[in-house]
Design a protein around this motif. Sequence first.
Motif, PDB file in Angstrom:
ATOM      1  N   GLU A  11       0.844  -1.190   0.000  1.00 24.64           N
ATOM      2  CA  GLU A  11       0.000   0.000   0.000  1.00 24.64           C
ATOM      3  C   GLU A  11       0.877   1.236   0.000  1.00 24.64           C
ATOM      4  O   GLU A  11       1.871   1.292   0.727  1.00 24.64           O
ATOM      5  N   TYR A  12       0.476   2.188  -0.826  1.00 24.32           N
ATOM      6  CA  TYR A  12       1.235   3.426  -0.960  1.00 24.32           C
ATOM      7  C   TYR A  12       0.305   4.609  -0.718  1.00 24.32           C
ATOM      8  O   TYR A  12      -0.747   4.727  -1.356  1.00 24.32           O
ATOM      9  N   ALA A  13       0.703   5.470   0.205  1.00 25.15           N
ATOM     10  CA  ALA A  13      -0.058   6.680   0.488  1.00 25.15           C
ATOM     11  C   ALA A  13       0.339   7.745  -0.535  1.00 25.15           C
ATOM     12  O   ALA A  13       1.523   7.977  -0.767  1.00 25.15           O
ATOM     13  N   VAL A  14      -0.671   8.376  -1.132  1.00 27.11           N
ATOM     14  CA  VAL A  14      -0.437   9.403  -2.146  1.00 27.11           C
ATOM     15  C   VAL A  14      -0.972  10.730  -1.622  1.00 27.11           C
ATOM     16  O   VAL A  14      -2.096  10.797  -1.119  1.00 27.11           O
ATOM     17  N   ALA A  56       3.599   3.674 -11.882  1.00 29.46           N
ATOM     18  CA  ALA A  56       4.894   3.603 -11.208  1.00 29.46           C
ATOM     19  C   ALA A  56       4.770   2.964  -9.826  1.00 29.46           C
ATOM     20  O   ALA A  56       5.686   2.267  -9.379  1.00 29.46           O
ATOM     21  N   LEU A  57       3.635   3.185  -9.157  1.00 30.91           N
ATOM     22  CA  LEU A  57       3.424   2.525  -7.863  1.00 30.91           C
ATOM     23  C   LEU A  57       3.335   1.010  -8.050  1.00 30.91           C
ATOM     24  O   LEU A  57       3.864   0.243  -7.240  1.00 30.91           O
ATOM     25  N   ALA A  58       2.678   0.579  -9.126  1.00 33.71           N
ATOM     26  CA  ALA A  58       2.628  -0.856  -9.431  1.00 33.71           C
ATOM     27  C   ALA A  58       4.032  -1.378  -9.708  1.00 33.71           C
ATOM     28  O   ALA A  58       4.414  -2.453  -9.219  1.00 33.71           O
ATOM     29  N   VAL A  92      -3.182   3.670  -2.397  1.00 28.05           N
ATOM     30  CA  VAL A  92      -3.220   2.824  -3.584  1.00 28.05           C
ATOM     31  C   VAL A  92      -2.662   1.476  -3.160  1.00 28.05           C
ATOM     32  O   VAL A  92      -1.575   1.397  -2.572  1.00 28.05           O
ATOM     33  N   ARG A  93      -3.426   0.422  -3.449  1.00 29.14           N
ATOM     34  CA  ARG A  93      -3.042  -0.936  -3.037  1.00 29.14           C
ATOM     35  C   ARG A  93      -2.668  -1.746  -4.276  1.00 29.14           C
ATOM     36  O   ARG A  93      -3.404  -1.746  -5.267  1.00 29.14           O
ATOM     37  N   THR A 113      -5.717  -1.070  -6.842  1.00 28.68           N
ATOM     38  CA  THR A 113      -6.995  -0.499  -6.422  1.00 28.68           C
ATOM     39  C   THR A 113      -6.800   0.722  -5.540  1.00 28.68           C
ATOM     40  O   THR A 113      -5.747   0.914  -4.929  1.00 28.68           O
ATOM     41  N   CYS A 114      -7.852   1.525  -5.472  1.00 29.17           N
ATOM     42  CA  CYS A 114      -7.914   2.660  -4.568  1.00 29.17           C
ATOM     43  C   CYS A 114      -9.331   2.695  -4.018  1.00 29.17           C
ATOM     44  O   CYS A 114     -10.294   2.737  -4.802  1.00 29.17           O
TER      45      CYS A 114
END
Length: 129
Positions: A11-14, A56-58, A92-93, A113-114
């Motif tokens: 999981e990434y915090a945006v 890019a997060l993926a 974003v997961r 997903t978000c």
Amino acid sequence: MNPGDTLEPREYAVTRADLVAYADASGDHNPIHQDDEVAKSVGLPGVIAHGMYTMALAARAVSDWTGAAHVVELGCKFTNPVVVPAEGTILVRVAGTVKSVEDGLATLALEVTCEGTKVLGMPKAVVRA
């Protein structure tokens, strides 16, 4: 890696600050990524993350799972926006499953997903197994 293996979701915090930094790095200063009024004027619910930033997060998740040097291919379609609030974060997961392993390459099916909504369509990666 074996077919059917699931990879630990990331999981990434945006934040809006992330979008500003990405715009500076990429040169994509489209105001839909920084200005609520402009985003809403073109029918969006608010400021959205750049599609390539979301991709890019993926890529970051795949790199975390396998090591950056092992990534051979990454692809997706941009299907739904990641709406980033003015204050705070949105998560974003990225989840992944090994679909196949053949000739030293593993194909990973990703789910990005978000808030429970898929934001990338048909995301996949090919990595050296």
